[in-house]
Design a protein around this motif. Structure first.
Motif, short mmCIF file in Angstrom:
data_model
loop_
_atom_site.label_atom_id
_atom_site.label_comp_id
_atom_site.label_asym_id
_atom_site.label_seq_id
_atom_site.Cartn_x
_atom_site.Cartn_y
_atom_site.Cartn_z
N HIS B 117 -3.99 -10.03 -8.99
CA HIS B 117 -3.32 -10.16 -7.70
C HIS B 117 -2.84 -11.61 -7.51
CE1 HIS B 117 -2.53 -10.13 -3.40
NE2 HIS B 117 -2.49 -8.81 -3.49
N LEU B 212 -3.64 -7.06 11.82
CA LEU B 212 -2.67 -7.29 10.75
C LEU B 212 -1.25 -7.20 11.29
CD1 LEU B 212 -1.91 -7.53 7.71
CD2 LEU B 212 -2.01 -5.04 7.61
N THR B 217 -3.63 -11.69 9.27
CA THR B 217 -4.46 -10.68 8.64
C THR B 217 -5.91 -11.03 8.94
OG1 THR B 217 -5.33 -9.92 6.52
CG2 THR B 217 -4.03 -11.94 6.46
N PRO B 218 -6.73 -10.01 9.24
CA PRO B 218 -8.12 -10.31 9.57
C PRO B 218 -8.93 -10.81 8.37
CG PRO B 218 -7.76 -7.94 9.49
CD PRO B 218 -6.42 -8.58 9.38
N VAL B 219 -8.45 -10.52 7.17
CA VAL B 219 -9.13 -10.99 5.96
C VAL B 219 -8.14 -11.83 5.19
CG1 VAL B 219 -10.40 -10.31 3.90
CG2 VAL B 219 -10.43 -8.82 5.91
N VAL B 329 -1.57 -7.66 1.39
CA VAL B 329 -2.87 -7.01 1.64
C VAL B 329 -2.85 -5.50 1.47
CG1 VAL B 329 -3.43 -8.85 3.26
CG2 VAL B 329 -2.56 -6.70 4.14
N GLU B 330 -1.67 -4.89 1.36
CA GLU B 330 -1.63 -3.44 1.38
C GLU B 330 -1.88 -2.80 0.02
OE1 GLU B 330 2.04 -2.60 3.36
OE2 GLU B 330 1.05 -2.51 5.32
N GLY B 331 -1.86 -3.61 -1.04
CA GLY B 331 -2.18 -3.08 -2.36
C GLY B 331 -1.07 -2.29 -3.01
N ASP B 332 0.16 -2.42 -2.51
CA ASP B 332 1.30 -1.75 -3.14
C ASP B 332 1.50 -2.38 -4.52
OD1 ASP B 332 3.96 -0.97 -3.94
OD2 ASP B 332 4.28 -0.37 -1.85
#
Lengths: 817, 343
Positions: B117, B212, B217-219, B329-332
């Motif tokens: 990533h 988000l 983003t919370p993380v 963050v969405e992992g696409d």
């Protein structure tokens, strides 16, 4: 904080050379981010003059009120101009601002004579908004009588100005005032600074009465109460004050409120005005009782706590101290008697109440960041002088309790100063620079600095170093590379993690990062765990997902579904990250300073266990090359093979069993161990979870406990010599029970004590005739080699028999004939 | 009458053997044929070899006469055979090459996706820069003691960052356990665990109670650096940051420090990078507040330090032109695929 340049310039004597650009960079160098610069009256061009309404003709044929006014613009009664106006907030005799034909208002609004509503309108009577000063839309601007008809309104009303919108850091409360910012500019440009709190203010009628008391002396340092009687409520706020308030972003409300706001902005002391007729008896600063309530001026009914600091009278709470006034004691349009409160409240107290009531006001913003402890009395006098100047006042009574604050001193450590800034500053310069900031150097050897009453952020040499660097400019700091120490690089685990990710990436796996927030069922359906062992967030973003994950698989599955929804059908995903398991129900106690390792150990014994996992998910077609015939679908075999490969990366002598676990297909799942230690799991997602998932192809997944793997992997390999003697190859076929896992044979062969068995491979498994029912035939190729001689046929057949005997003993294996 | 001993040689026999050999070589159509021809006409039992064996029983004159003939004939055949061999080898290779011709480009069409990533590869880039400067990578738990996240860093009890609007608390607001809001507690751990001097960098996940959206983003991820050594001040910080920025963004970038405020540093600064034509806020830094050192039991009259920190998401956004936080963050998989495996 919005600061109009004209207001700043009243207290710092700026020259022509101090351009807007220079002032902007001065603020930046001083640590005030310039968020915006507004050029008020940009493009404004005359003739714009003060006019007087001579007569008003109401035009009645229209849906909305339209007035046709004759306006004297100062050229005598014979030269009145006729202007059509839609506003109604003025009467004959009022002074107004008139933009005449040929003038230009902000945003390129060109004024010309034109026919409208059947009349020729020879200009425009302007509102505050049209003049570009503020957003106020309550009709046109009506001036007080002091303005002469015909004068140039642009200069007379100061319609051109520059406003700096500055971000003030939380430790610099003093800069939430014109006073504080003007001092910064004076220090930066070495210009003369006039402290507005040293102005002489004229107040006349004055007597002293016991108007109040401080009960909560721990958090209220001083209180000054002033009763102003016989105030004329009809009087409007003069334009010069109104203009300043509008430019700082405040609305003009009424003369008393505007005076309190004006003083707050100018010197930073918040004031509060009560209607004296609505106050019963003495005013008291005290803590609230837990059963008290207050409706604040924002029309919110607030339950108070015994931690709230309040201003009260004999009947009850009047306002939340330093935060917001109550509606019942507030001034209104008929108020003639006022009690003005100027007080100093402790920052932390106001901050707590602000947070408790989720409330923020101009006053609380200043108190939370620290208000000068010594200006309450001045602010009070200043206010009285303004009331007397702009209105009429019959009598004034004052009462005050001021508890002096001890002056704070700092001993400046010169060596430390030099270390921090990186160069030597001449002592005289230190003294001069600090003086300009309001600090007094009261002793020379060692240097002793007295801190001014508005600087709560200065406590030690580091703080003074920052002040001096702000004056000199951070760009004067030299660049010196630290000598550093000898590093030892990444730890073996950190290196392993990088290698492992590179390996997976090379295999075509994409790393994803998912949030650790999960629902209860997401946890319980993937991991065999009690609800009480989950870590729960007290204030989750979503009430549906209050738990922290115990497996990375729910996150991967959600990401897989999202990808599929977006048309990404071939998925080879992985994630590494922590999972969280509660190990204690205890709270972590507050610590005492200085800290030590023991406190750290105690905390770690209570914090959840947070092992690092690697998980992956495979579904859909393999993204290989269909042109080459590689177009299979990911299956459980890929997941298990990948885990075996990963463990082989670390030379781990693992064991594998056919097993099942929550979330996994009971018949297609393998668990990996080293001795008793669980390393990981791989297989197919449970068909039930798959059915619910909306995914098209079966899902395979794996999860490895990296913390365990890395701990076991940290071993140095001892090399064996490479033999050049010839190899002897032999095949062996044995018949065993059909249900015997291949891995068992594999493991037995691995564990043989035949040192000359260099290599083996199980290359075929066969069931069916002539192999009896319930049995299978396993074909193994064997490769022997010696380190010191050429092997003979007898050697090889001996070992072959030994292998057969071992397999016969362990699994009842028979030689296939 | 005894048969005439078969040890006589005639020129005619020899000449027939020669022409039989020539004929066979010329007829051979494959390397396999030619191998048979070689054995038949030049092998141990070939006519010329047998004739050669008879030479010993002849008179000296005869021997030299026939010997010369046999020698010539054999080298004649050998020459022809070698020529034919080369011809047939060439023919065979040409046949193989032409028969086996394929479209080799299909194998290059393979394109496996995947990769580390970009947030993590950016962290790796940063870590490598600091490892080369002698730093170590310090790690710590994400669920952390409140006192490590706040108290030890001179963040007062009533600080807005501690409110439940900003910080995730575990179990309840009084548990003393939070999801760390910054990687700074790792630095406190380093101060308590490591021996001096300290040169550490701590990358990792942090958590704040934000929904988000495009820019929140919370993380998210931070990296912080901490140095505690004798005689450390702003000049060391400035040189380190400047070097770091040049490694990250190119040798031509400029850096600038502006006064700022953080409870754990004094003096404090914002660091800006002049990147692609404008000043970009990159992170915060400063000289470690001596209170923080004293709280951790370090004698601030001997040791001083500096610290800095920046957001990885933000770095990736302006360094690599990522416009939307959600892409990170969405992992696409299309996002990771863009960056390649070794970025």
């Amino acid at each position: 904080m919005k600061a109009p340049l004209s207001w700043l310039a009243e207290y710092v004597k700026l020259g022509k050379e101090h351009t807007v650009e220079k002032i902007q960079s001065a603020f930046i160098q001083r640590g005030f981010e310039v968020e915006d610069i507004q050029f008020i009256g940009k493009g404004l061009a005359g003739p714009i003059v003060v006019g007087e309404i001579v007569s008003i003709e109401n035009l009645t044929d229209y849906k909305k009120p339209i007035r046709y006014c004759q306006v004297n613009i100062g050229k005598g009664v014979d030269s009145l101009v006729g202007i059509v106006c839609g506003a109604t907030n003025f009467v004959e005799g009022d002074k107004v601002v008139v933009a005449l034909p040929g003038s230009v208002l902000p945003e390129n609004f060109n004024i010309s004579a034109r026919e409208t509503y059947g009349k020729i309108s020879e200009g425009m009577i302007c509102s505050i908004k049209e003049l570009g000063i503020g957003d106020e839309q309550s009709g046109i601007l009506v001036l007080d009588d002091s303005y002469q008809v015909g004068v140039n309104a642009i200069s007379e009303l100061q319609l051109i100005d520059t406003v700096f919108d500055l971000a003030v850091l939380p430790d610099r409360g003093y800069a939430l005032s014109i006073r504080g910012l003007a001092r910064e500019l004076a220090s930066h440009f070495s210009c003369e600074f006039i402290d507005p709190t040293t102005k002489t203010v004229q107040t006349s009628k004055n007597d002293s009465k016991q108007l109040g008391k401080i009960e909560a002396k721990d958090v209220c340092r001083s209180l000054v109460l002033t009763k102003i009687s016989g105030f004329n409520p009809e009087r409007d706020t003069p334009w010069e004050m109104k203009r300043k308030l509008l430019l700082t972003g405040l609305r003009s409300i009424s003369l008393p409120v505007d005076i309190t706001n004006f003083i707050m902005i100018e010197i930073g002391q918040p004031l509060h005005a009560f209607d004296a007729n609505k106050v019963q008896g003495k005013i008291c600063i005290r803590y609230s009782n837990a059963d008290e309530e207050l409706e604040t001026i924002d029309h919110t009914n607030r339950k108070l706590s015994d931690k709230d600091l309040v201003v009260a009278d004999e009947r009850g709470v009047l306002s939340l101290a330093g935060l917001m006034g109550g509606i019942s004691s507030g001034i209104d349009s008929s108020t003639t008697n006022i009690i003005l409160e100027a007080a100093h409240f402790e920052a932390q107290k106001i901050s707590e109440s602000a947070r408790r009531h989720v409330l923020s006001s101009e006053a609380s913003t200043r108190f939370e960041r620290g208000v000068d402890t010594e200006i309450a009395a001045f602010a009070s006098n200043y206010a009285v002088s303004l009331f007397e100047r702009f209105s009429t006042v019959e009598s004034v009574s004052r009462w005050q309790e001021i508890n002096p604050t001890a002056k704070k001193n700092i001993l400046l450590d010169k060596d430390l100063l030099n270390t921090i800034v990186g160069f030597e500053i001449i002592e005289n310069d230190v003294q001069e620079m600090l003086n300009q900031l309001g600090c007094l150097v009261i002793d020379k050897d060692p240097i002793k600095v007295e801190i001014p009453s508005w600087r709560f952020d200065l406590a030690n040499t580091n703080d003074l170093a920052e002040e001096l660097l702000r004056v000199l400019g951070y760009d004067k700091i030299p660049l010196v590379t630290p000598s550093s120490s000898i590093g030892s690089g990444l730890t073996p685990s950190q290196q392993s993690l990088n290698q492992l990710k590179t390996f997976l990436a090379a295999k075509g796996a994409a790393e994803i990062l998912s949030y650790p927030f999960v629902s209860l069922s997401q946890s319980l359906r993937f991991v065999d765990i009690e609800e009480t062992d989950l870590v729960k967030i007290a204030n989750p973003l979503s009430e549906k997902e209050p738990y922290l994950r115990v497996s990375l698989l729910p996150g991967l599955l959600a990401v897989a579904i999202r990808n599929l929804g977006r048309g990404n059908e071939s998925l080879n995903l992985f994630e590494t990250g922590s999972v969280y398991r509660k190990i204690s129900d205890e709270k972590i106690p507050k610590v005492t300073f200085p800290l030590n390792g023991e406190q750290l150990k105690q905390a770690d014994a209570i914090l959840p266990r947070q092992p690092k996992l690697l998980s992956g998910l495979l579904t859909g077609r393999k993204a290989d090359n269909p042109l080459l015939g590689k177009n299979g679908v990911w299956t459980w075999t890929d997941a298990i093979e990948l885990v075996a490969e990963l463990l082989n990366l670390f030379n781990l002598d693992f064991d594998v069993t056919s097993d099942s676990s929550k979330g996994f297909h009971p018949g297609r799942t393998a668990k990996f161990y080293l001795g008793e230690k669980f390393l990981g799991i791989a297989g197919e997602l449970h068909p039930e979870l798959f059915d619910e998932s909306t995914l098209q192809d079966r899902v395979s997944c794996y999860e490895i406990d990296l913390s365990t793997v890395f701990a076991l992997a940290d071993q140095t390999v001892i090399a064996q010599p490479i033999s050049n003697y010839p190899i002897a190859k032999e095949d062996l076929a044995v018949v065993v029970q059909q249900e015997l896992p291949i891995w068992k044979i594999h493991k037995s062969l691995q564990e043989l004590s035949i040192s000359n068995l260099e290599k083996f491979q199980i290359f075929d498994v066969y069931t069916g005739a002539p192999v009896p029912d319930g049995k299978k035939s396993i074909a193994i190729s064997l490769q022997f080699r010696s380190h010191d001689r050429t092997l003979t046929a007898e050697d090889v057949s001996g070992w072959k028999s030994e292998i057969l005997a071992t397999l016969a003993k362990q699994y009842g294996a028979e030689l296939r004939t | 009458m005894p048969e005439k001993p078969n040890n006589s040689l005639t020129e005619k026999d020899l000449s027939e053997a020669l022409s039989a050999g020539r004929n066979a070589i010329s007829k051979a159509s494959s390397l396999e044929d030619l191998k048979i021809v070689r054995i038949a006409h030049l092998g141990d039992k070939s006519p010329l070899a047998l004739a050669n064996r008879k030479l010993g029983s002849l008179s000296v004159d005869q021997r030299s006469h026939f010997g010369a003939i046999i020698g010539n004939y054999r080298s004649d055949l050998l020459g022809l055979l070698t020529q034919k061999q080369e011809l047939l080898t060439l023919e065979r290779t040409q046949t193989i090459v032409s028969n086996e011709k394929v479209d080799v480009t299909i194998a290059a069409v393979s394109r496996k996706g995947g990769g580390v990533h970009p947030l993590n590869s950016t962290i790796n880039t940063i870590v490598n820069i600091f490892i080369s400067m002698g730093y170590s990578v310090e790690e710590g738990p994400e669920v952390e003691a409140e006192w490590l996240n706040f108290d030890a860093l001179n963040i007062p009890q009533n600080h807005p960052a501690r409110s439940m609007q900003d910080t995730f608390y575990i179990d309840n607001a009084q548990s003393g356990i939070v999801l760390r809001t910054q990687t700074s507690p790792v630095q406190v751990r380093a101060l308590l665990n490591r021996s001096l001097p300290i040169y550490v960098i701590s990358p990792g996940k942090v958590f704040r109670s934000d929904e988000l959206d495009q820019t929140h983003t919370p993380v998210f991820h931070q990296v912080e650096g901490l140095v505690v050594d004798k005689g450390i001040g702003m000049p060391h910080l400035r040189a380190t940051i400047d070097h770091f920025a040049k490694q990250m963004f190119g040798a031509e970038v400029q850096t600038r420090l502006r006064p700022s405020y953080f409870p754990f540093t004094e003096p404090s600064a914002e660091m800006d990078v002049f990147f692609q034509g404008k000043w970009v806020e990159w992170g915060g830094c400063g000289v470690v507040n001596p209170k923080v050192l004293e709280v951790a039991g370090i004698d601030s009259s001997i040791y001083s330090g500096f610290a800095f920190g920046m957001g990885i998401e933000r770095t990736l956004m302006f360094r690599n032109g990522v416009a939307d936080m959600r892409d990170m963050v969405e992992g696409d998989i299309r996002f990771t695929d863009m960056f390649g495996k070794l970025e």
